[in-house]
Design an enzyme around this catalytic site. Structure first.
Site, PDB file in Angstrom:
ATOM      1  N   THR A  14      -4.320  12.439   7.073  1.00  0.00           N
ATOM      2  CA  THR A  14      -2.897  12.533   7.404  1.00  0.00           C
ATOM      3  C   THR A  14      -2.660  13.604   8.461  1.00  0.00           C
ATOM      4  O   THR A  14      -2.003  13.362   9.476  1.00  0.00           O
ATOM      5  CB  THR A  14      -2.068  12.829   6.144  1.00  0.00           C
ATOM      6  N   LYS A  73       4.979   2.100  -3.070  1.00  0.00           N
ATOM      7  CA  LYS A  73       5.001   3.522  -3.413  1.00  0.00           C
ATOM      8  C   LYS A  73       5.179   3.667  -4.906  1.00  0.00           C
ATOM      9  O   LYS A  73       5.717   2.773  -5.580  1.00  0.00           O
ATOM     10  CB  LYS A  73       6.140   4.235  -2.693  1.00  0.00           C
ATOM     11  N   ASN A  93      -2.154  19.564   1.578  1.00  0.00           N
ATOM     12  CA  ASN A  93      -3.282  18.929   2.262  1.00  0.00           C
ATOM     13  C   ASN A  93      -2.989  18.657   3.725  1.00  0.00           C
ATOM     14  O   ASN A  93      -3.726  19.083   4.620  1.00  0.00           O
ATOM     15  CB  ASN A  93      -3.641  17.633   1.535  1.00  0.00           C
ATOM     16  N   LYS A 103       0.852  -1.195   0.000  1.00  0.00           N
ATOM     17  CA  LYS A 103       0.000   0.000   0.000  1.00  0.00           C
ATOM     18  C   LYS A 103       0.879   1.233   0.000  1.00  0.00           C
ATOM     19  O   LYS A 103       1.870   1.295   0.721  1.00  0.00           O
ATOM     20  CB  LYS A 103      -0.872   0.000   1.267  1.00  0.00           C
ATOM     21  N   LYS A 150       5.427   1.929   8.525  1.00  0.00           N
ATOM     22  CA  LYS A 150       4.250   2.684   8.956  1.00  0.00           C
ATOM     23  C   LYS A 150       3.050   1.768   9.173  1.00  0.00           C
ATOM     24  O   LYS A 150       2.351   1.864  10.193  1.00  0.00           O
ATOM     25  CB  LYS A 150       3.930   3.746   7.898  1.00  0.00           C
ATOM     26  N   SER A 168      -6.994   5.058   4.550  1.00  0.00           N
ATOM     27  CA  SER A 168      -6.974   4.348   3.268  1.00  0.00           C
ATOM     28  C   SER A 168      -7.368   2.888   3.476  1.00  0.00           C
ATOM     29  O   SER A 168      -8.097   2.299   2.665  1.00  0.00           O
ATOM     30  CB  SER A 168      -5.579   4.421   2.633  1.00  0.00           C
TER      31      SER A 168
END
Length: 427
Positions: free
Chosen positions: A188, A104, A219, A68, A92, A356
């Site tokens: 986030t 990524k 963001n 992810k 993470k 997510s």
């Protein structure tokens, strides 16, 4: 400054390995991404020219589940950077105990130089090239630097066109109307804010007495600024890619956000409804912002902003790493020796991947939660992860980054060792 961001990223593993309960081959596996893909993306530009862009997708480790991670559009995107970002995603997901591994992606491009139609063609072309590399049970992309919900919607649509069925779970961070999750947009920044609130309770400081500087007003930076401002934190400096502004009295953050959305740049303003007027403020560079005399520093831009050459000039005693890898490894001991508490990126910005994951679960079940329910689930997850890392740091008398790596390595070690490692096969 480091020359290879991936090598610098994995160099931090050795310190945590000494405290983790894992076998050496687990560490060795994590130093090598499982797979990496580089693609050429031909795009017909608006003026008729054909331009070729380079794209990447890396799957670092899938021991705990499908990989992810986001997709970024930036001129500095390279394979080493994407490898490092996928590595951080692996840690993470393990830190917040989500059943994912790290992935990524990115495209080497300056999206500000492209029209909206060119960005759509580029986005669809990228998915066309990596479609066999991703999937709801394999690798799930999401937004990152200079990508957003609409771009994710284009990508999910392109994937559906290729596989000939609707597969909303292949991409997260989509528009709500296309299967996105409520609460994803601010996830986030909100995750970093929840970590700050737990630290606030432990350290017993008063928000009204804390001065804050935020580098990066995209963001994540905007949302943590909004939440902190509501609590009374005095945000005295903010910046974007064009530079920053500083005002000792602090800024009215909702007004600055409105100006940023309207003009695409950070402006020192105060707004009444739709009428905004300038307020006095000092202009400064992104580098100067990092060295301001503030209590809390929030790097929310790109990696390696704090390094061996400027770490000694950092005055903030609390750093919340909302960006991925904003502090290079050589700067850590300098900051730690100065008594700076760092809430590391693999914890502080994990709110994005946490929500997510919730979006992916909702897509697969066909049942969707309210925004309040998503916020509540995120808060519980971030609070639990924060306390596990904080307690580990106290137990081993180490910094929070090392503690976060220890927590991640232990979880990853359990998964990898469950399939058999040297100690099992050598019997």
């Amino acid at each position: 400054m480091v020359s290879d961001i991936f090598e610098d990223a994995i160099s931090r593993l050795d310190k945590a390995f000494a405290l983790a309960s894992i076998e050496p081959e687990v560490l060795e596996r994590l130093k090598h991404p499982k797979s990496a893909l580089q693609v050429a993306i031909p795009v017909r530009m608006d003026d008729g020219r054909l331009e070729i862009f380079t794209g990447y997708r890396v799957r670092h480790d899938d021991s705990r589940g499908p990989t992810k991670g986001g997709i970024r559009y930036h001129p500095q995107v390279c394979l080493s950077e994407v490898m490092a970002l996928s590595f951080w995603m692996t840690l993470k997901c393990a830190v917040v105990d989500i059943p994912y591994g790290g992935g990524k992606g990115g495209i080497t491009v300056d999206p500000k130089k492209l029209s909206r139609l060119e960005i759509e063609r580029l986005s669809r072309g990228y998915i066309s090239q990596i479609a066999d590399f991703i999937g709801p049970d394999t690798d799930i992309p999401a937004p990152d630097v200079y990508t957003n919900a609409m771009i994710m919607g284009w990508m999910a649509d392109e994937y559906a066109n290729i596989v000939r069925y609707s597969a909303p779970a292949v991409i997260t961070g989509k528009p709500i109307a296309l299967g996105g999750s409520r609460g994803r947009e601010d996830a986030t920044g909100r995750g970093g804010y929840y970590c700050l609130k737990e630290l606030e309770a432990k350290r017993k400081f008063k928000p009204q007495e804390m001065r804050v500087a935020i580098q990066g007003f995209g963001n994540a930076g905007q949302h943590i600024a909004r939440l902190m401002h509501q609590d009374g934190y005095k945000i005295v400096a903010i910046s974007d890619s064009q530079g920053g502004i500083y005002r000792p009295e602090g800024f009215d953050i909702p007004s600055v956000i409105q100006a940023k959305l309207d003009t695409k740049q950070v402006k020192a303003v105060y707004c009444r409804g739709s009428i905004c007027e300038n307020v006095e403020a000092q202009h400064l560079s992104n580098e100067a912002l990092l060295e301001l005399d503030v209590d809390i520093l929030v790097p929310a831009a790109l990696e390696n902003q704090i390094h061996a050459n400027n770490a000694a000039d950092i005055k903030a005693k609390i750093i919340i790493e909302l960006a991925n890898g904003p502090i290079e490894s050589a700067a850590d001991p300098i900051l730690n020796a100065a008594g700076c508490l760092i809430i590391p990126d693999v914890l502080a910005n994990a709110g994005g991947v946490a929500v997510s994951y919730l979006e992916w679960v909702q897509n697969r079940s066909g049942y969707y939660w309210t925004e309040a329910e998503v916020h509540q689930k995120l808060q519980v997850q971030m609070q639990r992860a924060f306390h596990q890392v904080f307690d580990c740091a106290e137990h081993h008398n180490v910094d929070m980054r090392t503690a976060a790596y220890v927590c991640a390595l232990n979880r990853l070690g359990e998964a990898i060792q469950a399939g058999g490692t040297h100690s099992y096969f050598a019997q």
